[in-house]
Design a protein around this motif. Structure first.
Motif, PDB file in Angstrom:
ATOM      1  N   CYS A 131       0.830  -1.215   0.000  1.00 47.16           N
ATOM      2  CA  CYS A 131       0.000   0.000   0.000  1.00 47.16           C
ATOM      3  C   CYS A 131       0.857   1.254   0.000  1.00 47.16           C
ATOM      4  CB  CYS A 131      -0.914   0.004   1.223  1.00 47.16           C
ATOM      5  SG  CYS A 131      -2.244  -1.206   1.162  1.00 47.16           S
ATOM      6  N   ARG A 189      -0.058   4.411  -4.608  1.00 50.99           N
ATOM      7  CA  ARG A 189      -0.500   5.029  -3.361  1.00 50.99           C
ATOM      8  C   ARG A 189      -1.770   5.862  -3.576  1.00 50.99           C
ATOM      9  NH1 ARG A 189       5.121   5.536  -2.657  1.00 50.99           N
ATOM     10  NH2 ARG A 189       5.087   7.600  -3.614  1.00 50.99           N
ATOM     11  N   THR A 190      -2.902   5.223  -3.478  1.00 55.76           N
ATOM     12  CA  THR A 190      -4.175   5.934  -3.517  1.00 55.76           C
ATOM     13  C   THR A 190      -4.586   6.304  -2.094  1.00 55.76           C
ATOM     14  OG1 THR A 190      -5.446   3.885  -3.313  1.00 55.76           O
ATOM     15  CG2 THR A 190      -4.855   4.608  -5.549  1.00 55.76           C
ATOM     16  N   ARG A 196      -5.472   3.189  -0.141  1.00 61.97           N
ATOM     17  CA  ARG A 196      -4.323   2.386   0.271  1.00 61.97           C
ATOM     18  C   ARG A 196      -3.556   3.060   1.408  1.00 61.97           C
ATOM     19  NH1 ARG A 196      -1.320  -1.277  -3.583  1.00 61.97           N
ATOM     20  NH2 ARG A 196      -2.935  -2.313  -4.811  1.00 61.97           N
ATOM     21  N   LEU A 225      -5.415   2.318   4.559  1.00 57.88           N
ATOM     22  CA  LEU A 225      -5.225   0.946   5.006  1.00 57.88           C
ATOM     23  C   LEU A 225      -3.872   0.770   5.685  1.00 57.88           C
ATOM     24  CD1 LEU A 225      -6.138  -1.954   5.226  1.00 57.88           C
ATOM     25  CD2 LEU A 225      -5.350  -2.344   2.882  1.00 57.88           C
ATOM     26  N   ALA A 226      -2.814   1.354   5.092  1.00 58.94           N
ATOM     27  CA  ALA A 226      -1.481   1.242   5.695  1.00 58.94           C
ATOM     28  C   ALA A 226      -1.451   1.927   7.051  1.00 58.94           C
ATOM     29  CB  ALA A 226      -0.438   1.837   4.757  1.00 58.94           C
ATOM     30  N   ALA A 284      -5.377  -5.993   4.208  1.00 56.11           N
ATOM     31  CA  ALA A 284      -3.990  -5.990   3.741  1.00 56.11           C
ATOM     32  C   ALA A 284      -3.583  -7.374   3.227  1.00 56.11           C
ATOM     33  CB  ALA A 284      -3.056  -5.543   4.865  1.00 56.11           C
ATOM     34  N   LEU A 304      -4.798  -7.991  -0.300  1.00 57.14           N
ATOM     35  CA  LEU A 304      -3.950  -7.443  -1.356  1.00 57.14           C
ATOM     36  C   LEU A 304      -2.836  -8.417  -1.729  1.00 57.14           C
ATOM     37  CD1 LEU A 304      -3.529  -3.700  -0.280  1.00 57.14           C
ATOM     38  CD2 LEU A 304      -4.811  -4.586  -2.232  1.00 57.14           C
TER      39      LEU A 304
END
Length: 555
Positions: free
Chosen positions: A174, A179-180, A183, A186-187, A214, A217
């Motif tokens: 992420c 890198r949206t 994401r 989430l990180a 996570a 993914l």
């Protein structure tokens, strides 16, 4: 809704604030972000203040003010962004620095003013426990709760299985690729929840959604790789297709024109280098992997095989955990002397005895851990439960149980008709009320100076200390089991469960006037909606209550 239903809303609002702050600091400010966060905070906070038990805490509790500061930072950022089109780049940078400097000074000044005003409290003991050792929060009530202990490593393996290993990899994906905003959230969520779950075992539940997403993914990336290799299986089964694929790869490499390609071209005709640079290892491995279809297919088979095996063990683990977690907590599995499995149903039977035998208006005194069960299963009024916020009330309960029988009865007769004690050590489970008595004494001593906080223990030989032997709790717990205990004068034993895990005692000489006051409801002062009803003690306890000191958490 979340504020009204769950005390963990503090984590949610702070996590949203952290995400917004990360987006700002990473240069991802947009007007959509500005509008969304402003609406979330202003509308959400306004709604939260309508919940009676919450009130103005979002603006008076330090642990809930972080999102407010993020909102202020966002307004300053929006001001700078709004001036961008009307200023030169140089003037705009200078204006941004001035706003940042004045904003920082304003935040510091605001913090000083709100702290000095006394209207904003510091961090609660529970939150403080997330940053210091579990037993050093300064609040003996918080320190006594087993769910506030640090999480052991085996808990993660038990509840997360393989995801505890794949989730960090997913967080790296992420943060390092594509890198949206989603994401990044989430990180950040995984990092924050991972820290707090390690500090307090009850917060492990917060890590579940982040670990699952996570890990998804990672599993998705692995499945994409396997699917790609399956789709290109002709590379190893069809020589013509393999030659075409190799030509396509060479053409792509020639068109890259990157540093690596130029270095390879310039190296032609030169002496072959005998040394290997570690920095070239990833490029060399990537090139080798790309040019060897057989290796890729073999790796894909291995990855698919491992995924199938892990998935099977994961399903088995889920099945086991589902059975384990679905069992009622008041019924315990055990084994007989012959090793045969058996069900220890003492808790439920004791609560049903209360329900079926005692008057409907009976009041039961027990340590607060069992309050919900007594209220929900036995349908009887209890003196305290897990939602009792009044530290001083829990301290009075601890004072009753850790005081000598005569002294404790002077209080108990005004508050309860029965006393329920957990005595599970007689069935081989040592975490009963005697094990909790040191916490009871410390909690009581934090409010009542006449309670001795230390000295409640059982030594390695199983002998109680003098303070414990004299206490009402020990006498109720071990009478008939310890020959040195004389018969009780103010309590009558009315029930002992089958495996001696629960004992119930009837309080003698209950004060009728105090009971009538509690039954009438005149001792309660409810708010307008009747949602929150703090009560008062009988006047007969005024002499005892005069000795108390309201607990204050030291800074």
């Amino acid at each position: 809704y979340m504020v009204a239903a769950w005390g963990g809303y503090t984590f949610v609002i702070n996590m949203v604030g952290v995400h917004a702050l990360i987006l700002l600091l990473s240069g991802r400010f947009t007007w959509n972000l500005h509008r969304a966060y402003a609406i979330f905070y202003l509308l959400g906070t306004a709604s939260a203040t309508l919940v009676p038990v919450v009130g103005w805490m979002p603006l008076q509790s330090m642990e809930q003010m972080g999102p407010l500061f993020v909102l202020g930072i966002m307004q300053m950022y929006a001001l700078v962004e709004a001036k961008k089109t009307s200023m030169s780049d140089r003037d705009h940078r200078a204006f941004g620095r001035r706003v940042a400097g004045l904003g920082a000074m304003g935040v510091v000044l605001a913090l000083v003013l709100v702290v000095q005003s006394g209207r904003v409290g510091g961090l609660s003991a529970r939150v403080r426990g997330l940053f210091v050792a579990h037993t050093r929060t300064g609040n003996p009530l918080v320190d006594s709760v087993a769910e506030h202990q640090a999480t052991q490593s085996d808990v993660y393996i038990k509840y997360f299985h393989f995801t505890i290993f794949t989730a960090p990899v997913g967080a790296v994906l992420c943060a390092a690729t594509a890198r949206t905003e989603a994401r990044i959230f989430l990180a950040a969520y995984l990092l924050v929840a991972g820290y707090f779950s390690a500090k307090m075992v009850r917060l492990v539940i917060l890590l579940g959604p982040a670990a699952a997403a996570a890990s998804g993914l990672v599993v998705g990336a692995l499945m994409d790789f396997v699917a790609t290799e399956v789709a290109t299986l002709a590379e190893v089964t069809d020589p013509a297709a393999a030659a075409a694929a190799a030509a396509a790869r060479e053409s792509a490499t020639a068109k890259e024109g990157g540093r690596a390609a130029r270095r390879n071209s310039s190296a032609k005709g030169q002496n072959k280098r005998t040394t290997f640079r570690l920095a070239e290892a990833p490029r060399a491995a990537h090139q080798f992997f790309r040019e060897n279809a057989q290796v890729r297919k073999a790796v894909a088979v291995a990855v698919a095989s491992v995924c199938v095996i892990v998935a099977y063990t994961f399903v088995v683990r889920c099945e086991l955990m589902a059975h384990s977690l679905s069992e009622p907590s008041i019924i315990v599995r055990g084994r007989s002397n012959t090793g045969e499995p058996m069900m220890l149903d003492d808790f439920r039977e004791a609560y049903w005895w209360l329900r079926d035998t005692t008057p409907e208006d009976a009041r039961v005194m027990a340590w607060w851990d069992y309050g919900y069960q007594i209220n929900g299963v036995a349908n009887r009024t209890t003196m305290a439960d897990g939602n009792t916020w009044n530290h001083e009330h829990i301290a009075l309960l601890g004072k009753c149980l850790t005081s000598p029988e005569e002294e404790g009865h002077k209080i108990v007769r005004h508050l309860a008709d029965y006393v329920l004690i957990w005595t599970t050590r007689f069935a081989g489970m040592m975490g009963d009320d005697l094990a909790k008595s040191p916490h009871m004494a410390r909690i009581a001593g934090s409010v009542y100076p006449d309670v001795r906080q230390e000295g409640f223990f059982i030594d390695e030989k199983g002998d109680p200390s003098d303070s414990m032997r004299e206490s009402l709790l020990y006498r109720l717990h071990s009478f008939g089991m310890d020959a040195k205990i004389a018969p009780l004068q103010h309590y009558e034993e009315v029930y002992t469960s089958k495996y001696k895990m629960v004992r119930i005692w009837k309080v003698l000489n209950v004060d009728a006037e105090s009971k009538r006051l509690a039954a009438s409801g005149k001792n309660r002062a409810c708010d307008g909606g009747g949602w929150y009803c703090p009560g008062s003690y009988p006047d007969a306890l005024n002499q005892v209550l005069a000795k108390k000191r309201d607990f204050k958490l030291s800074n």
